[in-house]
Enzyme design. Structure first.
Site, mmCIF file in Angstrom:
data_model
loop_
_atom_site.group_PDB
_atom_site.id
_atom_site.type_symbol
_atom_site.label_atom_id
_atom_site.label_comp_id
_atom_site.label_asym_id
_atom_site.label_seq_id
_atom_site.Cartn_x
_atom_site.Cartn_y
_atom_site.Cartn_z
ATOM 1 N N PHE A 111 0.814 -1.218 0.000
ATOM 2 C CA PHE A 111 0.000 0.000 0.000
ATOM 3 C C PHE A 111 0.844 1.264 0.000
ATOM 4 C CE2 PHE A 111 0.777 -0.019 4.566
ATOM 5 C CZ PHE A 111 0.648 1.296 4.959
ATOM 6 N N LYS A 112 2.093 1.161 0.424
ATOM 7 C CA LYS A 112 2.951 2.340 0.464
ATOM 8 C C LYS A 112 3.162 2.938 -0.931
ATOM 9 C CE LYS A 112 3.593 1.476 4.847
ATOM 10 N NZ LYS A 112 4.857 1.238 5.523
ATOM 11 N N ASP A 113 2.958 2.126 -1.970
ATOM 12 C CA ASP A 113 3.143 2.622 -3.335
ATOM 13 C C ASP A 113 2.192 3.769 -3.663
ATOM 14 O OD1 ASP A 113 5.204 0.868 -4.218
ATOM 15 O OD2 ASP A 113 3.735 -0.725 -4.530
#
Length: 493
Positions: A111-113
């Protein structure tokens, strides 16, 4: 002060969004916040007809008001045009009586993307040709890979990533050491994530380091303490609601619950921002692993990190100092910067802080919190696959367990579970949960999981073994400052 960012610890600070992104971290050790956030509303009546990019534009233009419309549109295009393997960016999947919001379709399968494809785009539009920025990042696994990928070969920007030795999965480590940017550096430290994060924060205000790297080089952050990383995460809450509307699962205005696996508190805080901005959210369900400092806080209003640090099957959540919790305390204390400064200083000096009863009650109005053991992680991965044919990573399994606990007291609201990473990033834990014998290599373990489940293997993970990997490096915590200084000199001097 309207549309200016201030510090959680000093309400005299007033800077533009571009300056807040550039600095990343306030000089007084506070985090940048928008005081009038609750007055900013997003119209949800037209969500059904809007693309992910159009929703992102609506949100970014009001929260980053000194960026031009052209800058925001170009940033969205640069971040999401071709770097995600699903056109929806964050697709919503219905599983039995709940929905899973898949946040792992970006270039590093986490999800950090979503935030770290956007932050470099914004940063590129903040710095001028004469300025240099060294990004300092502490990671428990996914932030490091996504930040290295996002900032790779960006002009005038370098990045130094620190992660806890033996505190990330093999796949996460391999991803970090196959980036090979001309401006990227990564090393393990002899400590845990909290050690990395605490010392990175100290470096931002280290005057001897600032003198050593020179006046034309500034330090900034890629962690969610940087508002340029946090704000893009608000978008997928609104987009998930849009997808529910499009599928006919809810009526406009109907409240829903979001369950969020939580470590540094940035992901769930973005959900709280979405609620303040008008998204019909009933509860934000915080899911912790056995490093359950926040879960204990919900019982008695005391945040106490004076306890053993536990390495779990969900390593990205092995965190006891949740930085973004400070932003929540700011809003729940009605922007009382002096109060926030006082209790945060208590936490920094004693490892403990206690909030007023009315603040705890207000937090409980919006949030529910519980935690999950390693045994339950394995059990829930297997249960959800056996019953529903869906494969979760360990962090999503933590969320599933806590979501089901909350449902015992609330069966009226539809539930969305945020899936924060591909299960193929945590193959050892997933293999054990599925009862698979360990492969002779990580690559074989991945193929064994795929053979049993049919769950798609992300291309970036499948291609890891085709890439040359750097040799992992390691430094002591005390050497982090020298490491950054050397990286700056190597890149620009």
């Amino acid at each position: 002060m309207q549309n200016k960012y201030t510090s959680t610890r000093n309400d005299k600070v007033a800077i533009d969004a571009k300056a807040a992104i550039y600095k990343g971290f306030s000089d007084d050790k506070g985090l940048f916040v928008l005081p009038n956030l609750k007055d900013i509303k997003i119209n949800i009546d037209n969500l059904q007809t809007q693309s992910y990019g159009e929703i992102a534009y609506q949100i970014l233009k009001v929260l980053l008001p000194d960026f031009s419309a052209e800058e925001i549109k170009a940033s969205i295009q640069g971040a999401y045009h071709d770097s995600f393997d699903d056109d929806k960016i964050t697709p919503l999947k219905k599983v039995a009586d709940f929905h899973i919001l898949e946040l792992f379709h970006g270039p590093t399968s986490a999800f950090k993307d979503v935030g770290l494809q956007m932050l470099p785009q914004l940063m590129n539009r903040v710095i001028n040709d004469e300025e240099r920025v060294m990004i300092l990042t502490a990671t428990s696994g996914d932030t490091g890979t996504a930040a290295l990928k996002g900032f790779k070969d960006i002009n005038n920007v370098g990045i130094s990533v620190f992660y806890p030795e033996n505190g990330v999965s093999n796949i996460q480590e391999k991803q970090m050491y196959t980036t090979f940017g001309k401006n990227t550096n990564v090393t393990a430290i002899s400590g845990n994530f909290d050690d990395a994060q605490t010392n990175v924060k100290k470096l931002f205000n280290d005057e001897t380091l600032k003198q050593a790297i020179g006046k034309n080089v500034s330090l900034s952050s890629a962690n969610s303490i940087n508002i340029g990383r946090l704000i893009p995460q608000i978008v997928y809450y609104f987009d998930a609601y849009k997808q529910l509307l499009q599928n006919g699962d809810i009526k406009n205005g109907q409240k829903v619950n979001f369950t969020v696996p939580t470590g540094n508190f940035g992901n769930v805080l973005a959900g709280y921002y979405a609620k303040l901005m008008g998204l019909p959210i009933n509860k934000l369900i915080i899911a912790c692993n056995q490093n359950n400092v926040i879960a204990d806080f919900f019982n008695h209003g005391v945040y106490d990190r004076n306890r053993d640090f536990i390495k779990t099957l969900a390593p990205s959540m092995d965190i006891q100092i949740s930085s973004n919790f400070e932003r929540l305390l700011y809003y729940k204390s009605n922007g009382n910067a002096d109060y926030v400064k006082s209790i945060m200083q208590n936490l920094e000096t004693t490892g403990r802080m206690q909030v007023e009863p009315d603040i705890l009650a207000s937090i409980k109005d919006d949030f529910y919190c519980n935690y999950c053991s390693d045994e339950d992680i394995k059990k829930e991965i297997r249960t959800v696959f056996d019953q529903y044919g869906y494969l979760m990573d360990p962090h999503t399994a933590v969320g599933y367990k806590v979501m089901r606990e909350y449902q015992k007291s609330d069966d009226q609201h539809l539930n969305i579970l945020l899936s924060t990473a591909s299960p193929y990033k945590f193959i050892q834990a997933v293999s054990k949960a599925l009862g698979l014998s360990g492969g002779s290599s990580d690559q074989e373990s991945i193929q064994n999981i795929h053979a049993k489940t049919g769950f798609p293997i992300p291309t970036n993970i499948e291609n890891l073994w085709k890439q040359t990997s750097q040799r992992p490096s390691h430094i002591a915590v005390k050497d982090m400052k020298k490491y950054v200084e050397n990286n700056v000199k190597e890149l620009w001097k």
